[in-house]
Design a protein around this motif. Structure first.
Motif, PDB file in Angstrom:
ATOM      1  N   TRP A  80       4.716  -7.059   9.833  1.00 25.65           N
ATOM      2  CA  TRP A  80       6.003  -6.343   9.870  1.00 25.65           C
ATOM      3  C   TRP A  80       5.809  -4.858   9.573  1.00 25.65           C
ATOM      4  CZ3 TRP A  80      10.089  -7.961  12.197  1.00 25.65           C
ATOM      5  CH2 TRP A  80      10.376  -9.326  12.281  1.00 25.65           C
ATOM      6  N   HIS A  81       4.908  -4.560   8.630  1.00 26.97           N
ATOM      7  CA  HIS A  81       4.650  -3.153   8.287  1.00 26.97           C
ATOM      8  C   HIS A  81       4.048  -2.412   9.484  1.00 26.97           C
ATOM      9  CE1 HIS A  81       2.705  -0.121   5.250  1.00 26.97           C
ATOM     10  NE2 HIS A  81       3.675   0.418   5.956  1.00 26.97           N
ATOM     11  N   VAL A  82       3.086  -3.057  10.153  1.00 27.01           N
ATOM     12  CA  VAL A  82       2.447  -2.439  11.319  1.00 27.01           C
ATOM     13  C   VAL A  82       3.465  -2.241  12.443  1.00 27.01           C
ATOM     14  CG1 VAL A  82       0.795  -2.871  13.176  1.00 27.01           C
ATOM     15  CG2 VAL A  82       0.115  -3.239  10.810  1.00 27.01           C
ATOM     16  N   TYR A  83       4.341  -3.236  12.615  1.00 27.93           N
ATOM     17  CA  TYR A  83       5.373  -3.118  13.651  1.00 27.93           C
ATOM     18  C   TYR A  83       6.280  -1.913  13.346  1.00 27.93           C
ATOM     19  CZ  TYR A  83       8.286  -5.115  17.375  1.00 27.93           C
ATOM     20  OH  TYR A  83       8.956  -5.341  18.554  1.00 27.93           O
ATOM     21  N   GLY A  84       6.598  -1.719  12.067  1.00 25.96           N
ATOM     22  CA  GLY A  84       7.395  -0.567  11.655  1.00 25.96           C
ATOM     23  C   GLY A  84       6.676   0.750  11.909  1.00 25.96           C
ATOM     24  N   ARG A 105      11.033  -8.221   2.261  1.00 27.61           N
ATOM     25  CA  ARG A 105      11.528  -9.563   1.887  1.00 27.61           C
ATOM     26  C   ARG A 105      10.358 -10.474   1.544  1.00 27.61           C
ATOM     27  NH1 ARG A 105      15.029  -8.931   6.554  1.00 27.61           N
ATOM     28  NH2 ARG A 105      17.099  -8.275   5.850  1.00 27.61           N
ATOM     29  N   ILE A 106       9.216 -10.255   2.227  1.00 28.22           N
ATOM     30  CA  ILE A 106       8.031 -11.072   1.981  1.00 28.22           C
ATOM     31  C   ILE A 106       7.252 -10.563   0.774  1.00 28.22           C
ATOM     32  CG2 ILE A 106       5.860 -11.854   3.020  1.00 28.22           C
ATOM     33  CD1 ILE A 106       7.320 -11.302   5.799  1.00 28.22           C
ATOM     34  N   ASP A 107       7.129  -9.230   0.660  1.00 26.30           N
ATOM     35  CA  ASP A 107       6.380  -8.625  -0.449  1.00 26.30           C
ATOM     36  C   ASP A 107       7.233  -7.492  -1.040  1.00 26.30           C
ATOM     37  OD1 ASP A 107       4.552  -7.728  -2.223  1.00 26.30           O
ATOM     38  OD2 ASP A 107       3.060  -7.054  -0.761  1.00 26.30           O
ATOM     39  N   PRO A 108       8.184  -7.830  -1.922  1.00 27.02           N
ATOM     40  CA  PRO A 108       9.162  -6.829  -2.383  1.00 27.02           C
ATOM     41  C   PRO A 108       8.573  -5.716  -3.249  1.00 27.02           C
ATOM     42  CG  PRO A 108       9.469  -8.905  -3.535  1.00 27.02           C
ATOM     43  CD  PRO A 108       8.457  -9.165  -2.481  1.00 27.02           C
ATOM     44  N   ASP A 109       7.363  -5.884  -3.766  1.00 28.14           N
ATOM     45  CA  ASP A 109       6.788  -4.879  -4.666  1.00 28.14           C
ATOM     46  C   ASP A 109       5.649  -4.091  -4.031  1.00 28.14           C
ATOM     47  OD1 ASP A 109       8.557  -5.674  -6.594  1.00 28.14           O
ATOM     48  OD2 ASP A 109       7.162  -7.068  -7.567  1.00 28.14           O
ATOM     49  N   ASN A 110       5.604  -4.066  -2.709  1.00 28.30           N
ATOM     50  CA  ASN A 110       4.529  -3.345  -2.024  1.00 28.30           C
ATOM     51  C   ASN A 110       4.818  -1.842  -2.046  1.00 28.30           C
ATOM     52  OD1 ASN A 110       2.999  -2.113   0.246  1.00 28.30           O
ATOM     53  ND2 ASN A 110       2.311  -4.226   0.542  1.00 28.30           N
ATOM     54  N   ILE A 111       3.982  -1.101  -2.761  1.00 24.36           N
ATOM     55  CA  ILE A 111       4.210   0.333  -2.964  1.00 24.36           C
ATOM     56  C   ILE A 111       4.179   1.100  -1.641  1.00 24.36           C
ATOM     57  CG2 ILE A 111       3.265   2.428  -4.027  1.00 24.36           C
ATOM     58  CD1 ILE A 111       4.402   0.693  -6.122  1.00 24.36           C
ATOM     59  N   GLU A 112       3.205   0.785  -0.785  1.00 22.80           N
ATOM     60  CA  GLU A 112       3.051   1.530   0.470  1.00 22.80           C
ATOM     61  C   GLU A 112       4.277   1.365   1.367  1.00 22.80           C
ATOM     62  OE1 GLU A 112      -0.507   0.720   2.554  1.00 22.80           O
ATOM     63  OE2 GLU A 112      -1.819   1.236   0.873  1.00 22.80           O
ATOM     64  N   ILE A 113       4.770   0.120   1.457  1.00 18.96           N
ATOM     65  CA  ILE A 113       5.931  -0.121   2.324  1.00 18.96           C
ATOM     66  C   ILE A 113       7.162   0.567   1.753  1.00 18.96           C
ATOM     67  CG2 ILE A 113       7.404  -1.893   3.344  1.00 18.96           C
ATOM     68  CD1 ILE A 113       5.007  -3.811   3.190  1.00 18.96           C
TER      69      ILE A 113
END
Length: 897
Positions: A80-84, A105-113
Motif C-alpha cells: 500500500w505504501h509503494v502504491y501511494g 490500518r495495517i501498521d498504524p505506528d509506521n513512522i515513514e508512512i
C-alpha cells in the motif's frame, strides 16, 4: 518488509530497498528478479520492482507490477505504501493519501508512512488531518525536535496559533538551560522568532515583547531582533522607545523605506493615503532635512519628501534630487519619479523644471545659478528624461523630437533607441518600434535585457517567427521553444499567445496560454519538497509565508492573463467551430477536378515539408548535444507543437469553464473575470450565473461601457425568452423579476431609456458613445443609421490635465481602433468604417492601423532580410548571421563618437 521470505531472499529484499534509496535502480532490478525466480507471486517484491521501474520512466509496467503485488498481498503495508508513492510521483495526491491510510490500518505506528502522509496533507491543505498525523508522530517520537516543531506549525496553519505557542513552550521545557549548542544556535533563534511572531499574531504583543527581551541572548539574527522589537513597540504605542530604535536601524541601513515609515508612525506623521495637512508637511520637511544632513549619501532620504511636498517646496526638492542624477547619468530616473505623475500638479512642475535645466545646459553648458560646467552627457540625459516625460503626457511629437535630438547628440547610447522604440509603440507604429528595438539590440549583442525588449516589440508587431529566432540567441545550445518553456519564460509565452490570438491562429495561441497555466501548476507542485526541508532547517516564518503565497498564487497577473486568453480562444472556437472531416470532404468534392488535384498536392507538400523540418531540427539538437557532452540526450518530442489537437475539443465551453472557475476563485475583483463569466454563461444558457456576473460588474464599475453592454444585453435576452412552462423555468423567472429592481439603472425605465440616460451621463466619452450605439443597434436594428451617426458625431476635443487645458486630445488610439472594428464587423457599415479610418488617420499620424502619414506604413523602414534589423544608412547591408553577430559593419562606418 520481506518477512515472509527465507533469510537469503530477505537480505536481497533489503538490498532492493537500499538500491531504490541510493538510486542504483539496475542493481535493485537484478535483486528483485532473483527473488521473483523463486517466489514469482511475492507481493512486496513485485511492488518494489514496480517502484524501481517507475524511476526508470517505465510507468505502465510499474503500475501493472504494483497492482499485481497488491493483489497478491492485500494485507501488506509495504504494498500500500509503494502504491501511494507511485501515485505521489504522478501528482495524484488524493489517491496517494487513500493508499497511505490503508497502509496505516495495517501498521498504524509506521513512522515513514505517517511522515509521507503528513507531507501530502500539508500539500493538499488538509489541516485537520495534518494536525492529527503530526500528533501521532510526536507521540511515537517525542525526543525528535522536528516532530515538536511540525506539530506546532500544523496547529498554526489550522488557525490555532495559541495552541501552537503552548506546544513550542512545552518543547522549550524539555531543553536544558545551556541549550542550544553552538552548531544549533541559528535554528533555535529562528524558532524563538517564529514563536514571537505567533504571539503577536494571536494578539499578545506584550507577551511577545517580554519574550523577545527574555530570549535576546539566544538569538543570532540581531537585525531581525531589532526589527521585531521596533514593530512591537510601535504596536504597543511606546512611540519614544520605538523612535529611538528606528533611528538606530536607520544608522544600519539608511536606504530602507520601511524604517522611515516606522519612524514617521512613531512621530504621528504617517498617512496611509498620502494626504497631509500643511502643518504635518512642514514637520515632515524639517524631519527629512535633518535626516538628509545626517545621511547625506542616502537616496531614500531625498526621494521620500517628493511624495508629500507641494508647490515651491516640491520644485526645490525635485531639482536638488534630479540634478546630481542627470549629471551622473542614471537611466532609471524617470522610472523612479513615475509615481509622481499621478499626483495633481507635480507632472507640470517636473516638466517645467526639466525644460529649464535643458535650456540652461544648451545656453551656458551648466545648471541655472551655477558657474560650473556640466559634462556634455548631462544634456543628453536631460533630453532622455524630457522625451519620457512628454511620452507619459501623451505628447508624442515633442517626445520624438527630444529623443531624436538626444540620439543626434550621442548616437551610441542603447537606452535612447529603446525609449524611442517605446514611444513609437505608444503612437501605434508597432513595426517601427520593433525595428528600433532591433537596432538597439544590434548595438550590444551580449545584453539579454535589450534582446528581451526587442523580442517583446516584435511580438507586439505580430512578427512571431522573427521574435522566436531573436529570443533563442540567449537560450542554451540555441534550442528553440523547448528551452524557453523549460525556463518558464512566461512573458514571452503570453506575448506570443496574444499575437497568435490577434492573427486568428487559435491552436498556437492556446498552446502558449496553457503552457503558462502549466508553469503555475509546476510552481504549486514545487512547494512539496519544502514541507519537510523547512521543518528540518527551522526556516519557519519563511515557510508559513511561502504557503500563504502559494494559496494566492493563481491571483497573479500572469496567470490571469493566460486564463483570460485561453477563455477567449475557447469562446472563438465555440462561435466559429472548426469544420469536421466530412464537411471538408464535401467542400473538396464540390471543387473542379483540376483545383482538387492542386489542393491535394499543396497539402501533401506542406505536410512533407513540416515533417522534414521537424526531423532536421531534432537531428541538429541531438548532434549539438552529442558534440558537447559526448552523450545522446533525447528530449521527449511534443506530439502537438502547434496546438492542433487543443482546438479539436468537442466542448469548448466546458474547457473555458475550468479556467473561469480559477479566475472566479482567485481574481474576484477583476472586471475582466466577470465579463468573461457573463460571455461563457450566456452561451451555456446559464441565466442565473450570468445574472451573478452582472451584479459583480455593477459592484466593481457600473460606469464601465462593457459593464453597461452586458447589463443591457442580458435583460434584452431575458425579455425575449418564451413564457416559462416548467417549475425550474418559473423559479428562474421569479428570481429575475425579484432582482431586476435592484439595478438602479433600470429602475422604472425601459432598456432604451436606460441606454439614453447612460449616454447623457457620458456624452463626451468616445468609447461610451460606441457602447450606446452598439446597444441601440441591438435593441432596435432598424436604427442602424442613427447608431452610426451617434459615433460619427463624437468630437475629439483637447482634454484638461491637472485642471489646466492640455495639448492632448480625448480620443485614445485603442478606443478608436475598437470603434473602427465595431463599425466594420458589428454594425457592418463599410462606408462609415472607411470614413472613420480616414478621420482617425488625421489624429493618429504614426498609427499603422489607420495609415497615418508619419507611420512606417507610408515611410518604409529599411530592414535586412535576415532579421529585420534597421539599416542606419540607407542602401547599406547590415545583415546578421544566425547567432545574431554582425557580419558587416558598413552601417557604422560614418558613426562619430
Amino acid at each position: 518488509m520481506g518477512a515472509s521470505l527465507p533469510p537469503k531472499e530477505a537480505n536481497l529484499f533489503k538490498l532492493i530497498v537500499k538500491s531504490y534509496e541510493t538510486k542504483q535502480y539496475k542493481k535493485g532490478l537484478k535483486a528483485a528478479d532473483t527473488i521473483l525466480k523463486k517466489f514469482p507471486n511475492h507481493g512486496e517484491t513485485l511492488s518494489m520492482k514496480g517502484l524501481t521501474l517507475n524511476c526508470m520512466d517505465r510507468k505502465l509496467e510499474a503500475y501493472e507490477l504494483v497492482r499485481l503485488g497488491l493483489k497478491n498481498d492485500l494485507k501488506s503495508h509495504v504494498c500500500w505504501h509503494v502504491y501511494g508513492l507511485l501515485y505521489r510521483s504522478d501528482r495524484e495526491y488524493r489517491e496517494a493519501i487513500k493508499c497511505y491510510r490503508n497502509a496505516l490500518r495495517i501498521d498504524p505506528d509506521n513512522i515513514e508512512i505517517l511522515r509521507d502522509l503528513s507531507l501530502l496533507q500539508a500539500q493538499m491543505r488538509d489541516m485537520e488531518g495534518f494536525v492529527e498525523t503530526r500528533q501521532q508522530l510526536l507521540t511515537l517520537k517525542p525526543n525528535h525536535r522536528m516532530n515538536w516543531i511540525g506539530f506546532a506549525v500544523a496547529h498554526h496553519l489550522n488557525s490555532n496559533g495559541s495552541k501552537a505557542v503552548d506546544i513550542l513552550e512545552a518543547y522549550e521545557g524539555t531543553l536544558d538551560d545551556d541549550y542550544p549548542p553552538e552548531n544549533e544556535r541559528c535554528e533555535h533563534g529562528e524558532m524563538l522568532l517564529y514563536k514571537i511572531s505567533l504571539l503577536d499574531e494571536c494578539g499578545f504583543p506584550e507577551r511577545a515583547l517580554e519574550e523577545l527581551h527574555k530570549k535576546e541572548s539566544k538569538m543570532v539574527d540581531k537585525l531581525d531582533y531589532k526589527e521585531q522589537e521596533a514593530l512591537l513597540l510601535l504596536k504597543l504605542g511606546c512611540f519614544e522607545e520605538g523612535e529611538k530604535l528606528f533611528r538606530v536601524l536607520l544608522t544600519m541601513n539608511p536606504d530602507n523605506y520601511r524604517y522611515y515609515e516606522g519612524l514617521q508612525k512613531c512621530l504621528g506623521l504617517y498617512s496611509e493615503n498620502g494626504q497631509y495637512t500643511a502643518d504635518e508637511i512642514d514637520r515632515l520637511d524639517n524631519l527629512y532635512r535633518v535626516l538628509a544632513h545626517q545621511y547625506n549619501r542616502s537616496s531614500a532620504v531625498k526621494r521620500i519628501p517628493l511624495d508629500f511636498l507641494r508647490d515651491d517646496k516640491f520644485r526645490e526638492a525635485a531639482e536638488n534630487y534630479i540634478r546630481p542624477l542627470l549629471t551622473k547619468g542614471v537611466p532609471s530616473l524617470f522610472s523612479d519619479l513615475y509615481p509622481l505623475y499621478d499626483h495633481p500638479g507635480k507632472a507640470d512642475i517636473l516638466g517645467e523644471l526639466v525644460s529649464k535645466l535643458e535650456q540652461s545646459l544648451k545656453d551656458t553648458g551648466g545648471y541655472p545659478g551655477s558657474v560650473e560646467k556640466e559634462p556634455p552627457s548631462t544634456l543628453m540625459w536631460t533630453l532622455f528624461y524630457s522625451a519620457q516625460h512628454y511620452d507619459r503626457r501623451e505628447q508624442y511629437d515633442i517626445a520624438l523630437t527630444k529623443i531624436d535630438e538626444a540620439i543626434e547628440h550621442t548616437p551610441t547610447v542603447i537606452d535612447l533607441y529603446s525609449v524611442k522604440s517605446r514611444i513609437l509603440k505608444h503612437t501605434g507604429d508597432l513595426a517601427a518600434a520593433a525595428a528600433l528595438a532591433d537596432e538597439a539590440r544590434c548595438m550590444d549583442l551580449a545584453d539579454r535585457y535589450v534582446n528581451s525588449e526587442c523580442v517583446k516589440r516584435m511580438l507586439q508587431a505580430d512578427q512571431v517567427a522573427l521574435a522566436e529566432k531573436t529570443a533563442v540567441l540567449f537560450t542554451k545550445d540555441g534550442e528553440q521553444h523547448n528551452n524557453l518553456y523549460d525556463m518558464q519564460c512566461m512573458w514571452y509565452e503570453l506575448a506570443s499567445g496574444e499575437s497568435y490570438l490577434r492573427q486568428g491562429e487559435l491552436g498556437r495561441a492556446l498552446k502558449k496560454f496553457l503552457a503558462v497555466e502549466k508553469h503555475y501548476a509546476d510552481i504549486t507542485e514545487d512547494q512539496f519538497d519544502f514541507h519537510s526541508y523547512c521543518l528540518r532547517k527551522m526556516t519557519l516564518r519563511a515557510y508559513v509565508e511561502m504557503l500563504k503565497f502559494q494559496d494566492r498564487l493563481h491571483s497573479h497577473a500572469y496567470f490571469r492573463k493566460a486564463a483570460c486568453g485561453a477563455i477567449r480562444c475557447y469562446l472563438k472556437l465555440y462561435d466559429s467551430p472548426l469544420k469536421s472531416a466530412s464537411e471538408e470532404d464535401d467542400a473538396m468534392s464540390k471543387l473542379p477536378p483540376s483545383q482538387k488535384k492542386k489542393l491535394k498536392q499543396k497539402l501533401r507538400k506542406a505536410e512533407a515539408r513540416a515533417k522534414k523540418e521537424a526531423e532536421v531540427k531534432i537531428e541538429e539538437t541531438n548532434a549539438t548535444t552529442v558534440a558537447k557532452s559526448g552523450k545522446r540526450h533525447v528530449k521527449p518530442v511534443d506530439p502537438d507543437p502547434h496546438g492542433e489537437k487543443l482546438i479539436q475539443t468537442e466542448d469548448p465551453l466546458a474547457e473555458a469553464s475550468k479556467y473561469l472557475k480559477l479566475l472566479l476563485k482567485h481574481s474576484p475583483d477583476c472586471l475582466e473575470t466577470h465579463l468573461l463569466s457573463f460571455e461563457v454563461n450566456m452561451r451555456k444558457q446559464k441565466i442565473l450565473l450570468a445574472l451573478q456576473a452582472i451584479k459583480h460588474l455593477m459592484r466593481l464599475d457600473a460606469d464601465d461601457p462593457k459593464s453597461h453592454l452586458c447589463l443591457m444585453k442580458f435583460f434584452h435576452k431575458v425579455d425575449s425568452l418564451p413564457t416559462p412552462v416548467t417549475d425550474t423555468e418559473k423559479l428562474i423567472w421569479g428570481v429575475l423579476e425579484a432582482e431586476r429592481p435592484a439595478f438602479s439603472q433600470l429602475h422604472g425605465k425601459s432598456l432604451i431609456e436606460a441606454n439614453n440616460t447612460f449616454l447623457e451621463k457620458h456624452r463626451e466619452s468616445l468609447i461610451h458613445r460606441a457602447a450606446v450605439a452598439e446597444l441601440l443597434y441591438v435593441l432596435k436594428p432598424d436604427k442602424k443609421a442613427e447608431a452610426v451617426k451617434l459615433i460619427e458625431d463624437s468630437v475629439n476635443d483637447f482634454v484638461s490635465m491637472d485642471g489646466e487645458q492640455g495639448n492632448v486630445r480625448s480620443w485614445k488610439l485603442n478606443d478608436s481602433i475598437t470603434v473602427h472594428k465595431l463599425l466594420e464587423t458589428t454594425l457592418v457599415d463599410h462606408d462609415a468604417a472607411s470614413r472613420w479610418k480616414a478621420r482617425c488617420a488625421e489624429y493618429f499620424l504614426y498609427s499603422t492601423y489607420f495609415g497615418g502619414i508619419r507611420s512606417s506604413a507610408n515611410n518604409q523602414i529599411q530592414k535586412s532580410p535576415a532579421n529585420g534589423a534597421v539599416g542606419l544608412n540607407a542602401g547599406e547591408d547590415s545583415s546578421l548571421s544566425s547567432n545574431g553577430r554582425l557580419e558587416k559593419l558598413n552601417a557604422l562606418k560614418d558613426l562619430h563618437i
